[in-house]
Write an enzyme that holds these catalytic residues in place. Structure first.
Site, PDB file in Angstrom:
ATOM      1  N   CYS A  68       0.844  -1.204   0.000  1.00 28.90           N
ATOM      2  CA  CYS A  68       0.000   0.000   0.000  1.00 28.90           C
ATOM      3  C   CYS A  68       0.880   1.255   0.000  1.00 28.90           C
ATOM      4  O   CYS A  68       1.564   1.543   0.989  1.00 28.90           O
ATOM      5  CB  CYS A  68      -0.922  -0.066   1.219  1.00 28.90           C
ATOM      6  SG  CYS A  68      -1.578   1.496   1.803  1.00 28.90           S
ATOM      7  N   CYS A  71       0.283   3.880   2.684  1.00 26.58           N
ATOM      8  CA  CYS A  71       0.738   3.360   3.982  1.00 26.58           C
ATOM      9  C   CYS A  71       2.230   3.616   4.163  1.00 26.58           C
ATOM     10  O   CYS A  71       2.675   4.038   5.230  1.00 26.58           O
ATOM     11  CB  CYS A  71       0.501   1.856   4.089  1.00 26.58           C
ATOM     12  SG  CYS A  71      -1.228   1.377   4.021  1.00 26.58           S
TER      13      CYS A  71
END
Ligand SMILES: [Zn+2]
Length: 143
Positions: A68, A71
């Site tokens: 991600c 993230c």
């Protein structure tokens, strides 16, 4: 003497720390790991469940995954926030790829998601990446 329950983020042992020792670098009685570090520690699902349920110090979790992009962008911001909130809350990270049951258990619909736990229950959650200052403000408003 008043004490606070703190789950060791390394071994999962629940420790009782006298209140006046909270600022003195308390260590886990079982494994010797520091209980309050100011670092965003990576933990597994079992430790998260234990700490979220038992701890007397608020816990903020960053649910993330290596694939991600947002993230990964948020990781250094979360680490900075953990440093500036040291002693007030504990900031941890949970890798949802390594702990696939976490998504269903905590009803995570997208990552990154932050959730704040205090007094044995979830107080607030937020999805999407934030800068360190935003994270600190959010945490202070959550716990
Ligand atoms: Zn320990």
């Amino acid at each position: 003497m008043a004490s606070r329950k703190l789950t060791c983020l390394s071994c999962g042992q629940v420790n009782r720390v006298p209140e006046e020792r909270l600022g003195a670098g308390p260590k886990c009685g079982t494994c010797g790991a520091g209980l309050i570090s100011g670092k965003a520690v990576e933990i597994d699902l079992a430790t998260l469940q234990k700490a979220a349920r038992n701890d007397d110090l608020p816990l903020v979790v960053d649910f993330w995954a290596p694939w991600c992009g947002p993230c990964r962008m948020m990781a250094p911001e979360f680490a900075k926030a953990a440093d500036s909130l040291a002693g007030q809350v504990r900031m941890v990270k949970l890798n949802t790829e390594e702990n696939p049951q976490a998504g269903a258990l905590y009803n995570i619909r997208g990552i990154p998601t932050m959730a704040a736990f205090a007094g044995g229950r979830e107080r607030k959650r937020q999805s999407g990446a934030m800068p360190a200052a935003g994270i600190v403000d959010w945490v202070k408003g959550a716990v």
